[in-house]
Design a protein around this motif. Structure first.
Motif, PDB file in Angstrom:
ATOM      1  N   ILE A 189       0.792  -1.142   0.135  1.00  0.00           N
ATOM      2  CA  ILE A 189      -0.054   0.261   0.050  1.00  0.00           C
ATOM      3  C   ILE A 189       0.865   1.325  -0.099  1.00  0.00           C
ATOM      4  CG2 ILE A 189      -2.020  -1.001   1.125  1.00  0.00           C
ATOM      5  CD1 ILE A 189      -1.019   0.404   3.931  1.00  0.00           C
ATOM      6  N   LYS A 190       0.105   2.355  -0.396  1.00  0.00           N
ATOM      7  CA  LYS A 190       0.969   3.497  -0.474  1.00  0.00           C
ATOM      8  C   LYS A 190       0.240   4.645   0.477  1.00  0.00           C
ATOM      9  CE  LYS A 190       2.637   2.933  -5.189  1.00  0.00           C
ATOM     10  NZ  LYS A 190       4.084   2.664  -4.879  1.00  0.00           N
ATOM     11  N   PHE A 191       0.970   5.378   1.488  1.00  0.00           N
ATOM     12  CA  PHE A 191       0.638   6.141   2.303  1.00  0.00           C
ATOM     13  C   PHE A 191       1.156   7.630   2.094  1.00  0.00           C
ATOM     14  CE2 PHE A 191       1.626   7.393   7.157  1.00  0.00           C
ATOM     15  CZ  PHE A 191       0.803   8.486   6.957  1.00  0.00           C
ATOM     16  N   GLY A 192       0.302   8.514   1.732  1.00  0.00           N
ATOM     17  CA  GLY A 192       0.315  10.055   1.441  1.00  0.00           C
ATOM     18  C   GLY A 192       0.771  10.821   2.906  1.00  0.00           C
ATOM     19  N   THR A 193       1.917  11.213   3.077  1.00  0.00           N
ATOM     20  CA  THR A 193       2.269  11.716   4.321  1.00  0.00           C
ATOM     21  C   THR A 193       2.807  13.052   4.109  1.00  0.00           C
ATOM     22  OG1 THR A 193       3.600  11.341   6.353  1.00  0.00           O
ATOM     23  CG2 THR A 193       4.271  10.406   4.419  1.00  0.00           C
ATOM     24  N   ASN A 194       2.976  13.883   5.189  1.00  0.00           N
ATOM     25  CA  ASN A 194       3.896  15.333   5.397  1.00  0.00           C
ATOM     26  C   ASN A 194       3.519  16.147   4.405  1.00  0.00           C
ATOM     27  OD1 ASN A 194       5.053  13.753   7.469  1.00  0.00           O
ATOM     28  ND2 ASN A 194       6.870  13.212   6.474  1.00  0.00           N
ATOM     29  N   ILE A 195       2.303  16.277   4.109  1.00  0.00           N
ATOM     30  CA  ILE A 195       1.932  17.274   3.071  1.00  0.00           C
ATOM     31  C   ILE A 195       1.589  18.510   3.894  1.00  0.00           C
ATOM     32  CG2 ILE A 195       0.005  17.960   1.431  1.00  0.00           C
ATOM     33  CD1 ILE A 195      -0.850  14.734   1.772  1.00  0.00           C
ATOM     34  N   ASP A 196       2.474  19.655   3.279  1.00  0.00           N
ATOM     35  CA  ASP A 196       2.377  20.936   3.846  1.00  0.00           C
ATOM     36  C   ASP A 196       1.436  21.886   3.700  1.00  0.00           C
ATOM     37  OD1 ASP A 196       3.587  23.228   4.847  1.00  0.00           O
ATOM     38  OD2 ASP A 196       4.756  23.501   3.103  1.00  0.00           O
TER      39      ASP A 196
END
Length: 569
Positions: free
Chosen positions: A252-259
């Motif tokens: 799976i892919k986790f979308g993280t640290n979006i500023d």
């Protein structure tokens, strides 16, 4: 990265020099604060004549070891000058006698049923409840490592739809997203790559995409799940049952640290968060992170996380042990695990045993290991609209149960427990050669300048930190001057960041050791004293800059006093 300290037209060959217009402003302060010789005139009568003789008054000098926060800045400086310290002055900024940590360790084993304590969950009935001082008091109580505030969004009428995937794509679809590729597995399990045993390391590979592209992935992942039974989706190895090992789960892919820091791009989203109580807001006067003076992405700004089921935020304490606020936007749930700060060293030991770095590595605790070590673990579900308050120093790890987005940021309440833990981690980071994202010495001076402190414990800790800072600076100044090194004054400018050593990442406060790294590009780099001397023992080719006059720091120190709280009588 580099100090904004050089005037146009600076020669680019050899050590930097100062422009002629700045010579008066940049007067070398090698003499330090003005020195006085106190004279007492003594009247002497002889017959019919009166005469006066001058007698030097010997100032009483307090030994450096006897100096406390009750002494004036002048007495501190005087004691430093008389101390004749050899080598680097290395005293701690913390005083153990001022510790406010609760005593939590019991010699008796904790019964198994108490190793999963109930998580404090507060149900707000009105907006007034959210702004009650009792809520702040409960959340920041050192004995409560984590608090879930159920339905906060509803009671404050927060429009969480502003943070939905659809709204984010419409607002700024091309915005960057960091992606972590992970293996999906149950929240209370962490299998090694062979599938033969549970372990602590929790590795993931990193890549980048955009909000629009991750949104597409998030949606297709949901559509795909509708075609597979829930049991198979969450436990893909059921199809390949084996008594010896578990096959790898789904990738799976986790979308993280979006500023979300840009106030122009994310204006509606950031304005909506102003509805929160002051102590939870991204910025407020009682928040230490609002006194840093510059942006620390993800700490005093908002970050967004876009998830599919199984997305993991591995175990960690927040940077410098600061508190954290996390709101689940939904539509799915998240599962949380949390352990009181008191047990972080035991968890650090487990990380070392499993070959993973506690501060910088990626790890997922094996629950049985914690239970066998008598460590209680809080475990709970965060539903859409729920706000999780992570108290100072709490160790935690999180996994998405469904498809959801989360927003999070850090908060530094000006209380003694938070301040102590932040400084403790600041000093531990230095030992472990890890950068302290929060420049605690810089922040402490800014707080002393601008905030009225009414809590005696918090006041004593900050005052002691300032005392130690003055001692470090004065002793180092005296050593540099005695060695014939010129110190040039260069005042700070508005919004100038705090400085860190270019080599070892330690915070460098006030006395900057600057070298010219490239004669062609006019780049200047800050070092701490130790790293500057590794380059040149006698500091040749190193310019020493002083950003505050000693008198200025002495005035801040003397004017920083405990303020009586009008509410207390």
């Amino acid at each position: 990265q580099y100090p904004s300290i050089w005037t146009p037209g600076t020669p680019t060959n050899g050590p930097p020099t100062l422009g002629a217009a700045d010579l008066l402003k940049l007067k070398a302060l090698s003499d330090g604060p003005p020195r006085e010789l106190k004279i007492r005139l003594i009247k002497v009568e002889s017959g019919n004549r009166e005469t006066f003789i001058a007698s030097e008054v010997e100032e009483k000098r307090i030994p450096l070891s006897d100096i406390t926060i009750k002494n004036t800045a002048s007495e501190v400086v005087q004691a430093c000058r008389g101390a004749r310290v050899k080598g680097k002055f290395r005293e701690s900024y913390l005083l153990p006698a001022f510790s406010v940590k609760p005593k939590m360790v019991s010699s008796m084993p904790i019964p198994r049923e108490k190793l999963n304590p109930p998580t404090p969950s507060i149900y707000l009935e009105s907006k007034r409840d959210a702004f009650s001082p009792v809520l702040l008091q409960f959340c920041t109580d050192p004995k409560n490592p984590i608090t879930v505030i159920r339905g906060l969004a509803g009671s404050l009428r927060l429009s969480l739809g502003l943070f939905s995937t659809k709204s984010l794509v419409e607002a700024n679809g091309e915005h960057a997203v960091e992606v972590r590729t992970q293996v999906q597995q149950p929240a209370d399990e962490n299998w090694d790559p062979s599938g033969s045993t549970q372990t602590w390391p929790c590795e993931s590979s990193r890549s980048h995409t955009t909000i629009a592209k991750y949104a597409q992935y998030q949606a297709s992942s949901f559509q795909e799940s509708l075609q597979v039974s829930e049991n198979q989706y969450f436990k893909p190895w059921v199809l390949f049952h084996s008594t010896e090992q578990k096959p790898l789960g789904k990738i799976i892919k986790f979308g993280t640290n979006i500023d979300l820091s840009d106030p122009k791009r994310w204006k509606p989203q950031l304005q909506e968060l102003l509805k929160l109580p002051a102590f939870m807001r991204v910025s407020s006067n009682g928040n230490m992170l609002s006194h840093v003076g510059h942006t620390i992405l993800g700490m005093n700004t908002v970050q967004l996380y876009m998830k599919v089921p199984g997305s993991r935020t591995p175990g960690h304490q927040e940077n410098n042990n600061f508190c954290s606020v996390n709101i689940n936007i939904g539509p799915g749930d998240c599962e949380w695990f949390a352990v009181h700060e008191n047990y972080w060293e035991a968890i650090n030991d487990f990380c070392e045993q499993h070959g993973v770095d506690y501060l910088t590595g990626s790890w997922w605790p094996v629950l049985e290991d914690l239970y066998r070590s008598n460590i209680p673990v809080y475990r709970f579900i965060q539903r859409p609209g729920d706000l999780v308050w992570i108290n100072a120093g709490t160790v935690h790890w999180v996994q998405a149960v469904g498809w959801c987005n989360n927003i999070a940021w850090n908060v530094g309440p000006l209380n003694s427990y938070q301040y102590q833990l932040a400084l403790e981690r600041f000093e531990w980071n230095e030992v472990k050669k890890v950068k302290s994202i929060v420049p605690m010495i810089h922040v402490s001076w800014n707080v002393a300048r601008t905030v009225k402190i009414t809590d005696p414990d918090t006041y004593k800790m900050i005052k002691h930190c300032l005392l130690q800072s003055i001692k470090h600076i004065q002793i180092l100044r005296d050593q540099l001057v005695a060695a014939g090194k010129k110190i040039s004054y260069q005042s700070r400018v508005k919004d100038e960041p705090a400085y860190y050593c270019n080599e070892c990442d330690v915070e460098v406060f006030n006395l900057l050791f600057v070298t010219s790294e490239s004669s062609s590009r006019k780049t200047y780099v800050v070092h701490c004293e130790d790293c500057a001397r590794l380059r040149s023992q006698n500091l040749s080719g190193v310019v020493v800059l002083e950003q505050y006059r000693m008198e200025e720091l002495m005035n801040v120190y003397d004017n920083f006093t405990l303020v009586r709280n009008c509410m207390q009588s």
